[in-house]
Design an enzyme around this catalytic site. Structure first.
Site, PDB file in Angstrom:
ATOM      1  N   ARG A   8      33.456 -37.459 -54.749  1.00  0.00           N
ATOM      2  CA  ARG A   8      32.032 -37.159 -54.025  1.00  0.00           C
ATOM      3  C   ARG A   8      32.064 -37.799 -52.651  1.00  0.00           C
ATOM      4  NH1 ARG A   8      28.118 -42.187 -55.906  1.00  0.00           N
ATOM      5  NH2 ARG A   8      29.625 -43.611 -56.749  1.00  0.00           N
ATOM      6  N   SER A  35      23.822 -41.097 -53.418  1.00  0.00           N
ATOM      7  CA  SER A  35      24.670 -40.979 -54.543  1.00  0.00           C
ATOM      8  C   SER A  35      25.593 -39.820 -54.306  1.00  0.00           C
ATOM      9  CB  SER A  35      23.938 -40.778 -55.772  1.00  0.00           C
ATOM     10  OG  SER A  35      23.289 -41.934 -55.930  1.00  0.00           O
ATOM     11  N   GLU A  56      14.797 -29.781 -58.151  1.00  0.00           N
ATOM     12  CA  GLU A  56      16.119 -29.348 -58.191  1.00  0.00           C
ATOM     13  C   GLU A  56      15.870 -27.469 -58.260  1.00  0.00           C
ATOM     14  OE1 GLU A  56      15.209 -31.861 -60.200  1.00  0.00           O
ATOM     15  OE2 GLU A  56      16.541 -33.324 -59.670  1.00  0.00           O
ATOM     16  N   PHE A  81      21.996 -32.668 -63.819  1.00  0.00           N
ATOM     17  CA  PHE A  81      20.321 -32.038 -63.183  1.00  0.00           C
ATOM     18  C   PHE A  81      20.812 -30.731 -62.315  1.00  0.00           C
ATOM     19  CE2 PHE A  81      19.863 -37.043 -62.344  1.00  0.00           C
ATOM     20  CZ  PHE A  81      19.456 -37.166 -63.872  1.00  0.00           C
ATOM     21  N   HIS A 106      28.700 -36.883 -60.280  1.00  0.00           N
ATOM     22  CA  HIS A 106      28.622 -37.701 -61.363  1.00  0.00           C
ATOM     23  C   HIS A 106      28.991 -36.906 -62.573  1.00  0.00           C
ATOM     24  CE1 HIS A 106      26.752 -40.115 -58.210  1.00  0.00           C
ATOM     25  NE2 HIS A 106      26.460 -40.853 -59.260  1.00  0.00           N
ATOM     26  N   GLN A 118      22.336 -39.087 -67.708  1.00  0.00           N
ATOM     27  CA  GLN A 118      23.040 -38.812 -66.226  1.00  0.00           C
ATOM     28  C   GLN A 118      24.212 -38.361 -66.232  1.00  0.00           C
ATOM     29  OE1 GLN A 118      20.284 -40.376 -63.806  1.00  0.00           O
ATOM     30  NE2 GLN A 118      19.465 -40.260 -66.010  1.00  0.00           N
ATOM     31  N   ARG A 164      31.998 -39.542 -59.820  1.00  0.00           N
ATOM     32  CA  ARG A 164      31.197 -40.635 -59.329  1.00  0.00           C
ATOM     33  C   ARG A 164      32.378 -41.693 -59.001  1.00  0.00           C
ATOM     34  NH1 ARG A 164      29.860 -45.487 -61.679  1.00  0.00           N
ATOM     35  NH2 ARG A 164      28.203 -46.529 -60.475  1.00  0.00           N
TER      36      ARG A 164
END
Lengths: 310, 286
Positions: A8, A35, A56, A81, A106, A118, A164
């Site tokens: 990321r 993030s 989203e 998400f 993530h 998550q 992540r």
């Protein structure tokens, strides 16, 4: 293997460089820019960065509209998400032939402490099922940079899956990404491990340990999960006596393991072992503890390969 | 651009009469198309047709001779089931032939049951819709793209009242004012009925005007079958700066066919041959 970076982070840095060269690059995020690292682009190019708040679905539709008017949007959030807004990806993005780059960071159980809600564990399965959707997961920072550059001109929608956690650099700086092609990183003849994302470096370490025991394992990086390199997969399976292992930080249902199994069942039936997160919900824990528990680290992969070949 | 549409919402009497005449003919096309297809959504196509005609042949800047030109105005049909109204306009404008209308919903036809964006860049089929609640977000993205490029075009989005129940619509209603999209117009075909019944019974969306105003939209309420009023609302939207405009257009489901008007069951059922003949006779007499 001295450089370690989260893909990321490499994505965020690559996006800034791309944004400098290309005015048509726009970036959207849904309150996770810190993030996903899209904030690096946002700070540099605020007029081309759209903070959509925790919306989203709206972000994906907006990205589709931008793409349909000639922009190249990267829409970013956590893997779970963003792919959770499946209907929007299905109709507004894919069916509309909108060249949106859907970025899910993530990925996998290595998200760790935050727990299952998550952790993107089904995202590859979801994205793979959509016609025209390309699915790409780079293995390290060098490949991430190359993939981001590739995506600037890719025709059609694409899903980019990122970690992540830090992963080892396994490519040299002059690496060239070839969309839709597998990459053999280590030769071997007793079995082949097809790996993707963080499991590529883990599989290379596992192969090294196994070599010391006289077991010769080929390691193949599958960065393009869709379209799968059918020819390359069959060739590698054949060269390794039809003994095939897959390794991924994703559910064993619908991800790399399924893609390889679907391919080989039709073209070169092989003995197979799918290493991944079994058909369970994720849980909290440190990434290292979770990889140990689910056998997704080098030791776990080596152990399973050993048992598989016994 | 092409004379099919002057590309301005001017509401003089001759213009209104011209558009009313087109709408009257296209209502017949809609009924014929749906009867031939044997399925589809007459109620919401007939409630929307006056506004779609006004957009197609007066308000929007577009060019059937050159469909892809990047400065064309965009029109997203968020209520995708109303697409027969758009197909009728596409044939009238020359994007497709009149003969092609009879292929609606057939295997191999370009005229799918809900809009697809892949075959011609015409107003109303700019994006795939049909899964409700998604169109306004797409229209918002188009409006942002236009702003980034110095505003070469405006964006219009037609919504159904049932889809106002979707959460995503309210996400877009929240975000468009943030980006000060005064080049975006949302139009609600408020025909008061959805598949399972009347909107007020299924899931009431009222008080609507208050909700929209509190979301910082410029709100105009009109009779959606009064083409003059519609054109004036479009004019008002163009003159409104700094925020998007939402037009609440009160309409009648199945408008123009007496036995369909205001009847919930005509949401998603095509007329049979006898019903279609009766409807067409009525429309031709009107």
């Amino acid at each position: 293997m001295s450089v370690k970076k989260a893909t990321r982070q490499a994505f965020g840095e690559a996006l800034v460089r791309l944004g400098e060269e290309r005015q048509d690059i726009v970036v959207l995020d849904a309150d996770l820019a810190k993030s996903t690292k899209s904030e690096l682009f946002g700070k540099k190019f605020p007029e081309r960065f759209f903070e959509m708040g925790i919306q989203e679905a709206n972000m994906l539709g907006t990205a589709a509209g931008l793409a349909l008017c000639g922009k190249v949007p990267f829409a970013c959030s956590f893997a779970c998400f963003i792919t959770g807004r499946y209907d929007q990806i299905r109709i507004s993005v894919a069916y509309s032939e909108a060249n949106v780059r859907i970025v899910g960071t993530h990925a996998g159980i290595a998200v760790g402490d935050d727990g299952y809600s998550q952790q993107g564990l089904e995202d590859i399965a979801l994205m793979r099922a959509l016609p025209t959707m390309a699915v790409i997961q780079p293995a390290d920072d060098v490949e991430t940079e190359a993939v981001v550059r590739y995506l600037a001109d890719h025709e059609g929608p694409a899903y980019l899956r990122l970690t992540r956690q830090n992963v080892d650099r396994i490519h040299s700086e002059d690496y060239v990404f070839r969309f839709g092609r597998i990459e053999t990183l280590r030769d071997g003849k007793d079995a082949v491990i097809f790996a993707t994302g963080a499991q590529v470096a883990e599989s290379l370490r596992a192969a090294e340990a196994l070599a010391a025991e006289g077991i010769s394992v080929r390691v193949v990086n599958v960065a393009t999960l869709k379209p799968l390199d059918v020819e390359g997969v069959v060739e590698a399976a054949r060269a390794c006596g039809g003994k095939v292992i897959t390794a991924e930080d994703h559910s064993v249902i619908g991800g790399l393991g399924s893609a390889v199994a679907e391919c080989l069942a039709e073209h070169f039936p092989s003995r197979m072992l799918r290493i991944g997160v079994p058909d369970v919900f994720g849980e909290s824990g440190s990434p290292a503890d979770l990889y140990r528990k689910y056998g997704l680290d080098a030791e776990g992969i080596a152990k399973k390969v050993r048992e598989f070949l016994r | 651009m092409h004379p099919v549409s002057p590309g301005t919402p001017r509401a003089d009497e001759a213009t209104v009469r011209r558009l009313e005449e087109i709408a009257r003919r296209l209502r017949v096309d809609i009924v014929e198309m749906l009867a031939k297809a044997g399925s589809g959504h007459p109620g919401g196509s007939l409630s929307a047709i006056d506004m779609v005609v006004a957009l197609y042949f007066q308000v929007l800047r577009h060019d059937p001779q050159n469909p892809g030109r990047p400065d064309r105005d965009r029109f997203v049909l968020s209520k995708g089931h109303g697409v027969p109204a758009v197909y009728a306009c596409m044939a009238e404008a020359g994007y497709v032939s009149r003969e092609e209308l009879s292929t609606l919903r057939r295997l191999g036809s370009r005229l799918q049951g809900h809009p697809v964006s892949s075959f011609v860049l015409a107003p109303g089929v700019e994006a795939c819709t049909g899964s409700l609640g998604q169109g306004l977000s797409v229209a918002q993205g188009m409006a942002i793209a236009s702003k980034l490029d110095g505003e070469p075009f405006r964006v219009y989005c037609l919504l159904g009242d049932g889809e106002m129940q979707e959460g995503q619509v309210w996400e877009a209603l929240m975000s468009a004012p943030k980006y000060r999209l005064d080049n975006l117009v949302a139009i609600l075909d408020y025909n008061k009925a959805q598949i399972d019944g009347f909107v007020k019974d299924v899931m009431d969306i009222e008080p609507l005007r208050e909700k929209l105003e509190s979301f910082n939209w410029h709100v105009v309420t009109i009779d959606g079958h009064d083409i003059g009023a519609f054109l004036r609302a479009m004019e008002e939207a163009q003159a409104t700066k700094g925020r998007p405009t939402f037009v609440i257009a009160n309409t009648v489901k199945g408008k123009g066919v007496s036995f369909m008007e205001g009847v919930v069951d005509w949401h998603g059922v095509a007329p049979n041959a006898e019903q279609a003949a009766r409807a067409i006779e009525e429309l031709k007499r009107s």
